[in-house]
Design a protein around this motif. Structure first.
Motif, short mmCIF file in Angstrom:
data_model
loop_
_atom_site.label_atom_id
_atom_site.label_comp_id
_atom_site.label_asym_id
_atom_site.label_seq_id
_atom_site.Cartn_x
_atom_site.Cartn_y
_atom_site.Cartn_z
N ASN A 116 -5.62 -17.27 -5.06
CA ASN A 116 -6.72 -16.36 -5.32
C ASN A 116 -7.33 -16.79 -6.64
OD1 ASN A 116 -8.50 -14.36 -5.94
ND2 ASN A 116 -7.09 -12.66 -5.63
N ARG A 117 -8.45 -17.49 -6.57
CA ARG A 117 -9.13 -18.00 -7.75
C ARG A 117 -10.22 -17.05 -8.24
NH1 ARG A 117 -9.77 -24.18 -5.48
NH2 ARG A 117 -7.54 -24.68 -5.52
N GLY A 118 -10.39 -15.95 -7.53
CA GLY A 118 -11.44 -15.00 -7.87
C GLY A 118 -10.96 -13.93 -8.84
N GLU A 119 -11.81 -12.92 -9.02
CA GLU A 119 -11.51 -11.83 -9.94
C GLU A 119 -11.11 -10.55 -9.21
OE1 GLU A 119 -14.73 -11.34 -12.70
OE2 GLU A 119 -14.76 -13.46 -13.20
N ASP A 120 -11.13 -10.56 -7.88
CA ASP A 120 -10.80 -9.38 -7.08
C ASP A 120 -9.50 -9.59 -6.32
OD1 ASP A 120 -13.23 -8.08 -7.76
OD2 ASP A 120 -14.27 -9.27 -6.25
N ILE A 121 -8.83 -8.51 -5.99
CA ILE A 121 -7.65 -8.58 -5.13
C ILE A 121 -8.09 -8.98 -3.73
CG2 ILE A 121 -5.80 -7.24 -4.06
CD1 ILE A 121 -5.68 -5.57 -6.61
#
Length: 111
Positions: free
Chosen positions: A88-93
């Motif tokens: 998970n490279r994003g900022e959200d779960i």
């Protein structure tokens, strides 16, 4: 038919990766997952065929040296024995559902 409630306790199988078995029968099992920002599942394989659906967030799949990014509404199929990992490279779960055949034992996530 067995009815199962929506409140299932999750297990933190790997740092930042939460899994909860939702239902399991003779031929398949269903689990939900949540992957926190920055968390990853290292490449691994298991004998189970795995299909899944992403409900929220963006997940990067690592497949035989290739990367594939999936987002909400995307689904996937992994053959039994196929090496795969996720990040998970994003900022959200990231939230989603996995289906395994044959069913996975709870918890066998370290395999």
């Amino acid at each position: 038919m067995e009815l199962i409630g929506t409140e299932r306790e999750s297990t933190e199988a790997i740092d930042g990766v939460h899994l909860a078995m939702l239902a399991s029968g003779e031929a398949m099992s269903v689990q939900r997952f949540a992957v926190e920002p920055g968390a990853s599942v290292p490449p691994h394989s298991h004998p189970h065929e795995q299909t899944g659906y992403l409900v929220a967030g963006t997940l990067t799949f690592l497949l035989d040296g290739e990367e594939r990014e999936l987002g909400p509404g995307d689904s996937y199929v992994l053959a039994g024995g196929e090496s795969h990992g996720v990040e998970n490279r994003g900022e959200d779960i990231v939230r989603g559902i996995d289906v395994f055949s044959p069913p996975r034992e709870n918890p066998d996530w370290a395999e």
